[in-house]
Design an enzyme around this catalytic site. Structure first.
Site, short mmCIF file in Angstrom:
data_model
loop_
_atom_site.label_atom_id
_atom_site.label_comp_id
_atom_site.label_asym_id
_atom_site.label_seq_id
_atom_site.Cartn_x
_atom_site.Cartn_y
_atom_site.Cartn_z
N CYS A 97 34.36 42.29 35.65
CA CYS A 97 34.11 40.95 35.11
C CYS A 97 32.98 40.20 35.82
O CYS A 97 32.57 39.14 35.37
CB CYS A 97 35.38 40.11 35.18
SG CYS A 97 36.85 40.97 34.64
N HIS A 124 36.15 30.80 36.64
CA HIS A 124 36.42 32.12 36.06
C HIS A 124 37.58 32.01 35.08
O HIS A 124 37.51 32.54 33.98
CB HIS A 124 36.73 33.12 37.17
CG HIS A 124 36.86 34.52 36.70
ND1 HIS A 124 35.86 35.18 36.02
CD2 HIS A 124 37.89 35.41 36.79
CE1 HIS A 124 36.25 36.40 35.72
NE2 HIS A 124 37.49 36.57 36.17
N GLU A 181 42.31 30.88 41.97
CA GLU A 181 41.05 30.14 41.88
C GLU A 181 41.24 28.68 42.27
O GLU A 181 40.39 28.08 42.92
CB GLU A 181 40.45 30.25 40.49
CG GLU A 181 39.04 29.69 40.41
CD GLU A 181 38.27 30.12 39.18
OE1 GLU A 181 37.06 29.85 39.12
OE2 GLU A 181 38.88 30.73 38.26
N LYS A 218 36.54 30.27 28.65
CA LYS A 218 37.16 31.48 28.09
C LYS A 218 38.21 31.13 27.03
O LYS A 218 38.55 31.97 26.19
CB LYS A 218 37.79 32.33 29.19
CG LYS A 218 36.78 33.09 30.05
CD LYS A 218 37.50 33.97 31.05
CE LYS A 218 36.52 34.83 31.86
NZ LYS A 218 35.75 34.03 32.83
N HIS A 278 37.59 36.52 26.97
CA HIS A 278 37.06 37.14 28.18
C HIS A 278 36.12 38.25 27.78
O HIS A 278 36.54 39.32 27.31
CB HIS A 278 38.21 37.68 29.03
CG HIS A 278 37.81 38.01 30.44
ND1 HIS A 278 36.49 38.12 30.84
CD2 HIS A 278 38.55 38.26 31.56
CE1 HIS A 278 36.44 38.42 32.12
NE2 HIS A 278 37.68 38.51 32.58
N PHE A 311 38.26 42.40 38.80
CA PHE A 311 39.08 43.49 39.29
C PHE A 311 38.22 44.34 40.24
O PHE A 311 37.03 44.53 40.01
CB PHE A 311 39.57 44.37 38.14
CG PHE A 311 40.73 43.80 37.38
CD1 PHE A 311 41.33 42.62 37.75
CD2 PHE A 311 41.23 44.48 36.27
CE1 PHE A 311 42.42 42.11 37.05
CE2 PHE A 311 42.31 43.97 35.56
CZ PHE A 311 42.90 42.79 35.95
#
Length: 418
Positions: free
Chosen positions: A168, A307, A318, A340, A345, A404
């Site tokens: 990502c 994010h 976050e 998002k 995403h 990830f």
């Protein structure tokens, strides 16, 4: 911001994008600022059954951008990459570059899964349809740098041509590394960004197994992604591409380009902790590095495009990382949102798409809201702009991308260049 020299300064002069919000960079911000979702029902049929109720699908027909050879040779991820890159180039006014300038022009592109559609087609051909050979250009469609190659062939850019794949954070890394390349004099201009198109059966089954996808909203499927909300259930997969033209300030000034913003800070870190569980410490370090790189006081940051994937663990991590970076009092003053909620995403494209929306937010003095944040989560207790955008001057803004594998990127922007 006021600096003594143009040397080492990197500005943004062009934008291009395509996502479920529509075709073109302007529509991305328009829809995001209105909290209008492009997420729709998903009913694509595959050779095996999948359990995916909603997704962010590019609604536009882009086939008219390509001849039949290019359509057949390259994966869809490369096709949407060129659509975004072409718009960004046109927006920037870059054209008719001579050999010397082409040699100083680079391409920095990101993708998480590369040619996923071509991979699936090859396996279908062999295992479902029982054939003993696949299309001749399957390798070109599969290779992760296929999009970068297509952009290079269409532009004749002859500088560095590099593909980044950090899940990502892929396109955020691509933009950050393009910024560094220009800052340190390796090239004068670059197309930077990323793309993702992975709504294939194998990919969907993989995300099903990981159990990170959102439960469809029973009242309105477009509202299924709910970042920072107490009732969030995961993210919605989206496809898309975003491209940003970066130039040295001296190059942009010399040709009289319209400067949209300046990249002033880039921070990149690794958690080195867990393959999927986010670490607030690693995220905070990325933000701190971006602020340090900019030589900026943290109190000057006004808006953060988070994010914000709408996973339980991710949104809490976050929130903690922002508090750690800015201190509780300053963190509470920040305007923060996750777009998002409306475009899904887009994985390898996410960093670029969200940075593009952040640039437009700065230009319009509007911080886009976090759509569908109707139920406050006590553990996500910052100002996440629930349900609506706000008008606010945004001289400095940050965009976060956390992936990830523990890859973290923060990019810091200044609106005014002087």
């Amino acid at each position: 911001m006021g600096r003594d020299s143009d040397l080492g300064r990197v500005v943004i002069t062009g934008l291009g994008a395509v996502s479920c919000l529509g075709l073109g960079s302007d529509i991305q911000f328009q829809k995001a600022s209105l909290c209008n979702s492009g997420i729709t029902s998903f009913s694509n049929s595959f050779s095996i059954p999948v359990n995916l109720s909603c997704a962010g699908l590019v609604p536009a027909d882009i086939t008219n951008y390509f001849d039949s050879s290019t359509l057949g040779m390259y994966d869809r991820v490369a096709h949407i990459s060129w659509v975004a890159a072409k718009e960004a180039l046109e927006h920037s006014g870059l054209k008719d570059l001579g050999v010397e300038k082409l040699n100083r022009s680079g391409i920095f592109w990101g993708t998480g899964f590369g040619g996923a559609n071509t991979v699936e087609n090859a396996y279908d051909t062999i295992y479902i349809h029982g054939k003993d050979r696949v299309r001749p250009f399957t390798v070109i469609g599969v290779m992760a740098n296929g999009a970068t190659a297509l952009i290079s062939l269409n532009t004749a850019f002859k500088g560095p041509s590099i593909t980044y794949s950090t899940a990502c954070a892929s396109s955020a890394h691509a933009i950050g590394e393009a910024y560094r390349s220009i800052k340190h004099g390796y090239c004068d201009r670059a197309i930077a960004g990323g793309a993702e198109s992975l709504l294939t059966a194998a990919s969907i089954k993989s995300w099903e197994a990981l159990k990170t996808l959102a439960i469809p909203d029973s009242e309105n499927i477009a509202h299924s992604c709910k970042p920072f909300s107490k009732n969030r259930s995961g993210f919605v997969l989206g496809e898309g591409a975003a491209a940003i033209i970066l130039e040295s300030l001296s190059s942009a000034k010399k040709r009289g380009a319209i400067i949209l913003a300046e990249i002033i800070g880039y921070g990149a870190t690794s958690d080195s902790l867990h393959i999927t569980k986010p670490d607030p410490l690693g995220q905070s370090k990325a933000m701190q590095l971006a602020i340090k790189d900019a030589g900026l006081s943290a109190e000057k940051v006004v808006y953060i495009n988070a994010h914000g994937t709408a996973t339980q663990a991710g949104d809490i991590a976050e929130t903690i990382s922002i508090k750690n970076t800015f201190g509780l009092d300053q963190a509470k003053k920040l305007a923060i949102s996750s777009t998002k909620a409306v475009h899904g995403h887009t994985l390898g494209a996410a960093g670029a798409l969200e940075l593009l929306i952040t640039i437009q937010a700065m230009q319009n003095n509007i911080a886009p809201g976090t759509a569908f944040l109707e139920i406050n989560d006590p553990e996500c207790d910052l100002n996440y702009l629930p349900l609506r955008s706000i008008e606010i001057p945004i001289p400095y803004a940050m965009s976060n991308s956390f992936a990830f594998g523990g890859s973290n990127v923060s990019l810091l922007l200044a609106r005014d260049v002087n």
